[in-house]
Design an enzyme around this catalytic site. Structure first.
Site, PDB file in Angstrom:
ATOM      1  N   MET A 118       2.764 -13.791  10.439  1.00 41.03           N
ATOM      2  CA  MET A 118       2.931 -12.439   9.905  1.00 41.03           C
ATOM      3  C   MET A 118       1.626 -11.839   9.403  1.00 41.03           C
ATOM      4  O   MET A 118       0.643 -12.529   9.176  1.00 41.03           O
ATOM      5  CB  MET A 118       3.937 -12.438   8.761  1.00 41.03           C
ATOM      6  N   GLY A 119       1.740 -10.577   9.170  1.00 45.26           N
ATOM      7  CA  GLY A 119       0.630  -9.739   8.748  1.00 45.26           C
ATOM      8  C   GLY A 119       0.745  -8.525   9.650  1.00 45.26           C
ATOM      9  O   GLY A 119       0.302  -8.561  10.795  1.00 45.26           O
TER      10      GLY A 119
ATOM     11  N   THR B  49       2.070  -7.981  -1.522  1.00 47.95           N
ATOM     12  CA  THR B  49       2.319  -8.128  -0.089  1.00 47.95           C
ATOM     13  C   THR B  49       1.703  -9.422   0.390  1.00 47.95           C
ATOM     14  O   THR B  49       0.551  -9.734   0.066  1.00 47.95           O
ATOM     15  CB  THR B  49       1.802  -6.977   0.800  1.00 47.95           C
TER      16      THR B  49
ATOM     17  N   ASP C 107       0.768  -9.896   3.187  1.00 49.30           N
ATOM     18  CA  ASP C 107      -0.250  -9.568   4.191  1.00 49.30           C
ATOM     19  C   ASP C 107      -1.677  -9.618   3.635  1.00 49.30           C
ATOM     20  O   ASP C 107      -2.633  -9.687   4.400  1.00 49.30           O
ATOM     21  CB  ASP C 107       0.003  -8.166   4.763  1.00 49.30           C
TER      22      ASP C 107
ATOM     23  N   ASP D  31       0.825  -1.208   0.000  1.00 50.75           N
ATOM     24  CA  ASP D  31       0.000   0.000   0.000  1.00 50.75           C
ATOM     25  C   ASP D  31       0.863   1.262   0.000  1.00 50.75           C
ATOM     26  O   ASP D  31       0.610   2.198  -0.768  1.00 50.75           O
ATOM     27  CB  ASP D  31      -0.975  -0.003   1.188  1.00 50.75           C
TER      28      ASP D  31
ATOM     29  N   LYS E 196       1.682 -33.033  24.806  1.00 49.34           N
ATOM     30  CA  LYS E 196       2.201 -32.339  25.979  1.00 49.34           C
ATOM     31  C   LYS E 196       2.467 -30.852  25.755  1.00 49.34           C
ATOM     32  O   LYS E 196       2.711 -30.140  26.710  1.00 49.34           O
ATOM     33  CB  LYS E 196       3.449 -33.029  26.508  1.00 49.34           C
TER      34      LYS E 196
HETATM   35  P1  FBP Z   1       5.129  -5.538   2.908  1.00 50.16           P
HETATM   36  O1  FBP Z   1       3.878  -4.874   3.397  1.00 50.16           O
HETATM   37  O2  FBP Z   1       6.183  -4.603   2.525  1.00 50.16           O
HETATM   38  O3  FBP Z   1       4.820  -6.522   1.836  1.00 50.16           O
HETATM   39  O4  FBP Z   1       5.750  -6.396   4.088  1.00 50.16           O
HETATM   40  C1  FBP Z   1       4.968  -7.264   4.804  1.00 50.16           C
HETATM   41  C2  FBP Z   1       5.714  -7.910   5.936  1.00 50.16           C
HETATM   42  O5  FBP Z   1       6.134  -9.203   5.571  1.00 50.16           O
HETATM   43  C3  FBP Z   1       4.834  -7.943   7.173  1.00 50.16           C
HETATM   44  O6  FBP Z   1       4.067  -9.103   7.217  1.00 50.16           O
HETATM   45  C4  FBP Z   1       5.835  -7.827   8.279  1.00 50.16           C
HETATM   46  O7  FBP Z   1       5.286  -7.202   9.391  1.00 50.16           O
HETATM   47  C5  FBP Z   1       6.901  -6.954   7.690  1.00 50.16           C
HETATM   48  O8  FBP Z   1       6.870  -7.171   6.319  1.00 50.16           O
HETATM   49  C6  FBP Z   1       8.267  -7.264   8.214  1.00 50.16           C
HETATM   50  O9  FBP Z   1       9.124  -6.273   7.788  1.00 50.16           O
HETATM   51  P2  FBP Z   1      10.698  -6.412   7.665  1.00 50.16           P
HETATM   52  O10 FBP Z   1      10.942  -7.263   6.457  1.00 50.16           O
HETATM   53  O11 FBP Z   1      11.162  -5.035   7.459  1.00 50.16           O
HETATM   54  O12 FBP Z   1      11.185  -7.045   8.914  1.00 50.16           O
END
Ligand code: FBP
Length: 699
Positions: free
Chosen positions: A279-280, A226, A228, A200, A271
């Site tokens: 991620m996201g 992305t 995400d 975005d 156990k």
């Molecule tokens: P983008 O939005 O740039 O695609 O990145 C997504 C992401 O993978 C997120 O899920 C995560 O929070 C972030 O990047 C991690 O960032 P970095 O690679 O800088 O550690």
């Protein structure tokens, strides 16, 4: 060659089996490289043209109208395949071009195929056209670090994951200087078009570049990337133009494969509680997809928690004739109680194990934490604006940062107009563990985003869970259920009467399948007491070992394994869905370039349908902008799409919660998604969320 002791190392290393075994490429990789992605029907024609359509409407932001005047009126572009076009169009389509492409932000599986699609289309239209890859993200544009792509380079990465070919970076072209340098780079390379593959924020940046570079005749196009999954575009009437950014499917499948395996392991050695953060950065789309793919016992969805109201508190406030604003939204403490309830309920039926999925961006939806994030964003941004040195290099140690915050709290006491950081904020902030304070104070990324991936959200939550479970254990409310037949067998084997002991030991003897030791029995001492009181043993007599064993079995220990699924899935080789999706995005972006478009984002409509129905389009970027708080100021950005709690996918997951929790005798309901399979028959054609959310839309 028979290998003897005398065989030299050189001979061994030259042996064909050793050569194959130690080669950098393997069969899977070669198969991937050789795969030719499907082409949408429009691309089977020698030409494509654009058809502007008024079918989709957007609500334009006033600020976007002001700052992006030349691209704000852009419309959605439909792409049409043509076998022949008039000479002028043919000349335009096939003219020699120089095109630059850059990756921006985190890697997402499929990026290489965007390049491959663009490269193939550009070379097919005119073999003399050149495609440059900017190195290490937008820095490559600013510093004019680029490589001219060749068949050899592009072929090496076809259908392979990562952004390895040209790397990526998170620099934002956000100053006059960087913009001027970028324009200079485009001039030097004589670029006709620049393609920004990003999320975005990067597509927002692409819109500003499109506006700026219009004067230079450089077209700027975006590609929605992305893992995400938070770039989803609908018009004001709800028509879906882009259902999902690329990379989401692969990352979700990779996470689900690993988490599915944990479900299998967890239900085998019974156990561990596996706590899986996925991620996201903000939106919980990946967690939702993982829930659908694995049926893990509990999946938290941030957007759902933000929607939470504490009905008991509300009812109490209503009865008292008062208002309780704390009843709206979820607190970390309350959330930890909900997780504990889950754990206790499964343990009561003998399942002191399970899998819990936590979205990385969870804290964004916890009101009390979000307030800290926003306040600290503003404090850091304001500090950086007014000082020569930035906040993080000036205050290196946590104590220094805390001291600065203390001074701000002091200021709020002296100057009532200063409201940013109160004594109460400071007190609350000092109450949280140091590692979490560090996390919340951490450096923001270049777009001003809070870096959730760097905060151990799961640890914060887990500490609260452990504390509360200990309380429940002491109160005798957290027990491992003992299966009734097991109890009978153990007692019979020991020559003890289960019907004599059962009612004295358990709350629900003769009622339930799993028996719960009475809440007052929480130690060998209290067990002894209970047996003595019931006349089952005499004073000073030893507890029968079978009974003691049953008791010990009923006392839970909470063992956890913590996992973070993020970078691993992000680096996976793309699913076939992402391979085809991204290659066609590359072809689409070339069609936009060939028809002189700028300020557009390439997209494929109807991703939820069969491939034959996929429809490449261009989406105007500027109309997607809205104002958002960034670095303490309002900035124009593309709105992130978060999980809609009214969507079919979320409602399905919500409806399955009790079933997947499986806090009842019997098996769990885990689903085995299995690994990403590039070839062969696979049911995983596309994200499950995508399919579910399309129900109704396409009927
Ligand atoms: P983008 O939005 O740039 O695609 O990145 C997504 C992401 O993978 C997120 O899920 C995560 O929070 C972030 O990047 C991690 O960032 P970095 O690679 O800088 O550690």
């Amino acid at each position: 060659m028979p290998v003897k002791e005398t065989t030299s190392l050189e001979e061994i290393l030259n042996h064909p089996t050793v050569q194959t075994a130690t080669d950098d490429s393997n069969a899977e990789m070669l198969e991937r490289r050789a795969y030719s992605p499907l082409h949408c029907e429009v691309f089977s024609h020698p030409y494509t043209i654009l058809q502007e359509t008024d079918r989709y409407r957007f609500e334009l932001d006033k600020q976007a109208e002001k700052l992006l005047p030349d691209i704000i009126a852009n419309k959605v572009q439909l792409i049409e395949g043509k076998n022949s076009v008039d000479d002028a169009v043919a000349r335009q389509y096939g003219k020699q071009r120089n095109i630059g492409i850059v990756f921006s932000g985190g890697p997402a599986p499929g990026g290489h195929n965007v390049i491959a699609g663009l490269y193939d289309a550009a070379k097919k239209a005119n073999p003399d056209s050149r495609v440059y890859g900017f190195l290490v993200g937008p820095d490559g544009i600013v510093e004019n670090e680029a490589v001219e792509l060749s068949d050899d380079l592009v072929n090496r990465y076809r259908n392979l994951g990562g952004f390895t070919m040209i790397k990526t970076g998170r620099t934002k072209i956000d100053s006059k200087e960087k913009m001027a340098l970028s324009r200079e780079t485009c001039r030097r390379l004589d670029l006709d078009a620049l393609v920004v593959v990003g999320g975005d924020d990067s597509n927002t940046n692409a819109a500003f570049l499109a506006q700026e570079m219009m004067a230079d005749g450089v077209q700027v196009l975006g590609v929605p990337k992305t893992i995400d999954g938070d770039i989803q575009v609908r018009d004001v009437d709800g028509s879906v133009l882009c259902a999902m950014s690329f990379g989401f499917h692969t990352a979700a499948r990779a996470f689900a494969t690993a988490i599915g395996n944990l479900c299998t392991d967890s239900s085998s050695d019974i156990k561990y509680w596996h706590i899986c953060k996925v991620m996201g950065r903000v939106a919980s789309h990946l967690a939702l997809e993982v829930a659908l793919q694995t049926h893990a016992n509990m999946t938290l969805i941030g957007e759902d928690l933000a929607d939470y109201t504490d009905k008991t508190r509300l009812a109490k406030a209503q009865a008292d004739g008062t208002s309780d604003y704390n009843a709206y939204g979820m607190t970390l403490r309350h959330l930890s109680r909900i997780i504990c309830k889950t754990i206790v309920s499964r343990t009561a039926v003998g399942k002191n194990y399970g899998v819990i999925v936590i979205p990385e961006g969870l804290l964004e939806f916890i009101n009390e934490i979000q307030v800290f994030i926003v306040k600290l964003n503003t404090i850091i941004a304001e500090y950086n604006q007014t000082h020569d040195k930035d906040f993080h290099s000036n205050f290196l140690r946590l104590e220094d940062k805390l001291e600065y915050l203390r001074r701000l709290a002091q200021r709020s006491r002296e100057d009532t107009s200063f409201r940013l950081w109160h004594t109460r904020d400071d007190d609350l902030f000092n109450d949280i563990p140091a590692f979490f304070q560090e996390g919340l104070l951490m450096e923001r990324d270049s777009h001003g985003n809070f870096q959730f991936s760097q905060v151990e959200t799961e640890k914060v939550l887990l500490d609260l869970v452990i504390d509360y479970l200990n309380i429940l254990k002491e109160e005798g409310r957290y027990k491992v259920g003992i299966q009734k037949d097991y109890f009978r067998k153990r007692m019979d084997d020991a020559g003890l009467d289960p019907d004599r002991y059962g009612p004295e030991l358990f709350n629900n003897f003769g009622i339930d399948e799993y028996l719960l030791v009475k809440s007052g029995i929480i130690s060998v001492k209290t067990l002894n007491q209970a047996l003595e009181n019931a006349g089952l043993i005499k004073t000073g007599e030893k507890i029968p070992s079978a009974v003691e064993k049953i008791f010990k079995k009923s006392m839970p220990s909470f063992k956890t394994q913590i996992h973070f699924y993020g970078y691993d899935g992000r680096g996976s080789d793309p699913t076939r869905f992402d391979c085809n999706y991204t290659y066609n995005l590359g072809l689409t972006v070339f069609s936009l370039i060939a028809s002189e478009a700028t300020g557009q984002m390439a997209a494929i409509k109807n991703l939820d349908m069969d491939f034959s129905k996929w429809e490449p389009i261009g989406i105007p970027i500027a109309p997607l902008m809205h104002l958002e708080e960034r670095k303490g100021k309002l900035a124009l950005v593309i709105e992130k799409s978060i999980v809609d709690v009214n969507s079919v996918a979320f409602r399905v997951v919500k409806a399955q919660r009790v079933k997947w929790l499986a806090a009842a005798p019997g098996d769990d309901h885990y689903r085995r998604p299995g690994p990403i399979r590039f070839t062969g028959k696979s049911e995983e054609d596309r994200p499950i969320t995508l399919e579910l959310n399309a129900i109704g839309a396409n009927d």
